[in-house]
Design a protein around this motif. Structure first.
Motif, PDB file in Angstrom:
ATOM      1  N   TYR A   1       1.531   8.447 -13.130  1.00 36.14           N
ATOM      2  CA  TYR A   1       2.236   7.260 -13.610  1.00 36.14           C
ATOM      3  C   TYR A   1       1.789   6.006 -12.863  1.00 36.14           C
ATOM      4  O   TYR A   1       1.698   4.930 -13.455  1.00 36.14           O
ATOM      5  N   MET A   2       1.459   6.124 -11.593  1.00 36.51           N
ATOM      6  CA  MET A   2       0.970   4.938 -10.870  1.00 36.51           C
ATOM      7  C   MET A   2      -0.389   4.521 -11.451  1.00 36.51           C
ATOM      8  O   MET A   2      -0.673   3.332 -11.604  1.00 36.51           O
ATOM      9  N   TRP A   3      -1.219   5.514 -11.847  1.00 35.87           N
ATOM     10  CA  TRP A   3      -2.509   5.208 -12.487  1.00 35.87           C
ATOM     11  C   TRP A   3      -2.274   4.504 -13.819  1.00 35.87           C
ATOM     12  O   TRP A   3      -2.863   3.453 -14.112  1.00 35.87           O
TER      13      TRP A   3
ATOM     14  N   VAL B   1      12.686   9.303  -7.274  1.00 36.96           N
ATOM     15  CA  VAL B   1      12.536   8.199  -8.229  1.00 36.96           C
ATOM     16  C   VAL B   1      11.489   8.574  -9.283  1.00 36.96           C
ATOM     17  O   VAL B   1      10.514   9.274  -8.973  1.00 36.96           O
ATOM     18  N   ARG B   2      11.750   8.146 -10.539  1.00 36.21           N
ATOM     19  CA  ARG B   2      10.822   8.445 -11.645  1.00 36.21           C
ATOM     20  C   ARG B   2      10.675   7.222 -12.534  1.00 36.21           C
ATOM     21  O   ARG B   2      11.523   6.321 -12.501  1.00 36.21           O
ATOM     22  N   PRO B   3       9.634   7.179 -13.370  1.00 35.52           N
ATOM     23  CA  PRO B   3       9.544   6.063 -14.327  1.00 35.52           C
ATOM     24  C   PRO B   3      10.655   6.188 -15.374  1.00 35.52           C
ATOM     25  O   PRO B   3      11.057   7.314 -15.717  1.00 35.52           O
ATOM     26  N   ASP B   4      11.137   5.052 -15.869  1.00 33.58           N
ATOM     27  CA  ASP B   4      12.235   5.059 -16.842  1.00 33.58           C
ATOM     28  C   ASP B   4      11.664   5.249 -18.240  1.00 33.58           C
ATOM     29  O   ASP B   4      11.792   4.392 -19.118  1.00 33.58           O
TER      30      ASP B   4
ATOM     31  N   GLY C   1       4.294  15.050  -6.934  1.00 31.91           N
ATOM     32  CA  GLY C   1       3.253  14.136  -6.461  1.00 31.91           C
ATOM     33  C   GLY C   1       2.233  13.854  -7.547  1.00 31.91           C
ATOM     34  O   GLY C   1       1.853  12.707  -7.790  1.00 31.91           O
ATOM     35  N   ARG C   2       1.823  14.921  -8.283  1.00 34.56           N
ATOM     36  CA  ARG C   2       0.815  14.760  -9.349  1.00 34.56           C
ATOM     37  C   ARG C   2       1.358  13.836 -10.441  1.00 34.56           C
ATOM     38  O   ARG C   2       0.684  12.910 -10.882  1.00 34.56           O
ATOM     39  N   VAL C   3       2.626  14.096 -10.830  1.00 32.53           N
ATOM     40  CA  VAL C   3       3.217  13.275 -11.892  1.00 32.53           C
ATOM     41  C   VAL C   3       3.343  11.836 -11.413  1.00 32.53           C
ATOM     42  O   VAL C   3       2.994  10.905 -12.126  1.00 32.53           O
ATOM     43  N   TRP C   4       3.758  11.647 -10.168  1.00 34.94           N
ATOM     44  CA  TRP C   4       3.909  10.270  -9.662  1.00 34.94           C
ATOM     45  C   TRP C   4       2.554   9.540  -9.657  1.00 34.94           C
ATOM     46  O   TRP C   4       2.432   8.417 -10.125  1.00 34.94           O
TER      47      TRP C   4
ATOM     48  N   ASP D   1       1.786   9.381  -2.182  1.00 39.72           N
ATOM     49  CA  ASP D   1       1.391  10.673  -2.764  1.00 39.72           C
ATOM     50  C   ASP D   1       2.572  11.380  -3.415  1.00 39.72           C
ATOM     51  O   ASP D   1       2.420  12.414  -4.043  1.00 39.72           O
ATOM     52  N   ARG D   2       3.756  10.826  -3.143  1.00 34.25           N
ATOM     53  CA  ARG D   2       4.955  11.479  -3.674  1.00 34.25           C
ATOM     54  C   ARG D   2       5.908  10.405  -4.190  1.00 34.25           C
ATOM     55  O   ARG D   2       5.811   9.260  -3.770  1.00 34.25           O
TER      56      ARG D   2
END
Ligand code: APR
Length: 262
Positions: free
Chosen positions: A72-74, A161-164, A66-69, A149-150
């Protein structure tokens, strides 16, 4: 940009003007003047308590998805609000001035593309692309994912799902890396702009160019790990140095054309 002597800029422009194949490697510094913080600047605001290594890694994603997501959204919001700065635009102009320019970036923003640079090689991926961490299936981000949040679940396998983008400890995507190696192997002039030169294997590229006899221009307001390899270091912000440098290359080219030169 007062403190780069005119003759140093002219020397740098001459190196570029004499080159047939130019490679430019950019780092976070080229986007700093677009408002995107660099990696080694202190993290700002709510992320100041974390180092990038604690967020941009598979281990961090496994331990705190959640923190990592949310980080990356920020960052995605920052990048989407950012506009190319004069440094990005100067590099887009350079592509029209030299016979062959290969632009390689470590950045995950797409400001080079937004400035008009063609065929940008992204060594560390792109923040505006997403994929499944498990099955690698590309994922189209939905508006609701940005507030989540996740990380979203992969529609195909249920994975996260993650950023590429390339995380610390992960291999670089093979095709961009091979393209970067090929460009460096053939270049006679290389620029390293806005990169501290501390992260490998990207930091190896300027050294490889020098070992092959290419000239190396380093553009950075601060000293970097690449300076010992530099033919010329231009100490200043890329948003000011690159337009001044590219303007001199353009002037040399038009003088040569008016003389009917090559
Ligand atoms: N113009 C040019 N350079 C600048 C500017 C500016 N306006 N402002 C800062 N810089 C320089 C800093 O002096 C520093 O040398 O940009 C560099 C940024 O260095 P890093 O933060 O280390 O970024 P970078 O070299 O791109 O990091 C490489 O490391 O964290 C990983 O994957 C991440 O792609 C990143 C890689």
């Amino acid at each position: 940009m007062g403190h780069i002597p005119s003759e140093v800029l002219e020397q740098a422009a001459a190196l570029v003007d004499q080159a047939d194949r130019v490679v430019c490697l950019t780092g976070a510094g080229v986007s700093a003047e677009s408002g995107i913080p660099t990696f080694r600047d202190a993290q700002r605001g709510l992320w100041s308590r974390y180092r990038p290594e604690e967020l941009a890694s598979p281990e961090a994603f496994d331990a705190h998805p959640g923190r990592v997501w949310r980080w990356y959204m920020w960052r995605l919001g920052l990048v989407e609000r950012a506009r190319p700065n004069p440094g990005h635009r100067a590099l887009a102009q350079l592509a029209r001035l030299v016979p062959h320019l290969t632009l390689i970036t470590q950045n995950v923003d797409s400001l080079h593309e937004a400035a008009g640079s063609p065929d940008v090689i992204h060594l560390h991926g792109r923040l505006d692309r997403f994929r499944c961490h498990d099955c690698e299936q590309p994922y189209a981000l939905r508006p609701q994912d940005r507030e989540a949040d996740r990380p979203p679940s992969c529609p195909r396998c249920g994975g996260r799902v993650r950023p590429d983008v390339v995380w610390f400890g992960e291999p670089l995507p093979p095709r961009p890396w091979q393209a970067a190696l090929a460009a460096v192997a053939a270049c006679d002039c290389m620029w390293a702009v806005g990169t501290s030169g501390v992260v490998y294997p990207a930091a190896q590229l300027p050294q490889m160019a020098r070992e092959r006899g290419a000239r190396l221009l380093v553009v950075n307001p601060e000293p970097t790990e690449l300076d010992p390899w530099a033919t010329i270091t231009l100490s200043g912000p890329s948003g000011a140095v690159l337009p001044a440098l590219v303007a001199r290359v353009a002037a040399r080219r038009s003088r040569a054309e008016s003389r009917g030169g090559a």
